[in-house]
Design a protein around this motif. Structure first.
Motif: not given
Length: 237
Positions: A130-159
């Motif tokens: 697991a990571l705490e997102p630090v940079a590129g949050l909007a791109t991370m949300a896009l990569n994850r198929g989530l809406a912009p502004g998705a929670g940190a936990r949804e982005l990078t909590s899990g291998p």
DNA sequence: CTGTGGATTTGCT
DNA sequence: GCAAATCCACAGG
């Protein structure tokens, strides 16, 4: 847990910079940091940054949860480790030098990312869970198929979530040197001081389910598996 | 050559 | 809470 002295050459000090000009703070870790048994390196890795330089920007996250997997030279052995039956085409990078990325695919749709430890020939490694997102949050949300502004936990909590968020795949990233300033994928130290660390058994494995080799920052929002409770706690620093 | 199952995530019941 | 999704490494024949 004492910190390893970090002597870094000047040419390693430059922060990664992409075409957009964004940078990631901190400096590369020395290889000696990883040339130790994974159960020792794993807790020290908490709080460090994982940074991926992409053409559209830097994706970075702070490591908040890891698991140690022991090489087959250990007694007792670690039957949960990919390396436990010796080198194969898939796990070969685990038997190489420390500080390299081991990325593998799982369940046909996901990836997991590890960092090799110990000296060449010893296959210890650390799974980044697991990571705490630090940079590129909007791109991370896009990569994850989530809406912009998705929670940190949804982005990078899990291998596998963090691999998806960070755009990490086996074909491109397996075997990359994480301690080379020329690499697009790096582990960096920005002097963040990790707080309390908890130690628990590892998650999702069939064998060696009791070995206390999972390490995480206590109470951090992005730590996965809220269900699993502490075996015991210790302090870092 | 083939069968099996995995260091997961997600969605539906 | 449970099972589907979906690939391939690798062990066994």
């Amino acid at each position: 847990m004492e910190q390893v002295a970090q002597e870094v050459r000047p040419d390693q000090r430059a922060a990664p910079r992409d075409r957009t000009g964004s940078t990631v703070p901190g400096r590369l870790l020395p290889r000696a940091f990883f040339e130790a048994p994974p159960e020792q390196v794993a807790p020290r890795l908490l709080g460090k940054l994982l940074a991926h330089r992409t053409p559209t920007g830097v994706l970075a996250g702070r490591i908040v949860e890891v698991e140690a997997y022991l090489g087959p030279h250990n007694d007792p052995p670690d039957p949960a480790a990919h390396s436990h039956r010796g080198p194969t085409p898939r796990n070969l990078v685990l038997f190489g030098p420390a500080g390299y990325a081991y990325v593998y695919s799982i369940y046909g749709r996901y990836y997991c990312m590890n960092i090799t430890c110990e000296i060449e020939g010893r296959a210890g490694c650390i799974l980044v869970r697991a990571l705490e997102p630090v940079a590129g949050l909007a791109t991370m949300a896009l990569n994850r198929g989530l809406a912009p502004g998705a929670g940190a936990r949804e982005l990078t909590s899990g291998p596998s979530r963090l691999c998806q968020a960070m755009s990490l795949v086996r074909l491109t990233h397996n075997g990359l040197d994480l301690l080379d300033s020329a690499s697009d994928l790096e582990v960096r130290d920005d002097a963040f001081a990790a707080g309390r660390i908890m130690v628990t058994p590892r998650i999702g494995i069939r064998h060696a389910v009791d070995m206390p080799l999972r390490f995480a920052l206590v109470g951090h929002e992005c730590v996965s598996g809220a269900k699993s409770f502490n075996l015991k706690c210790t302090f870092v620093g």
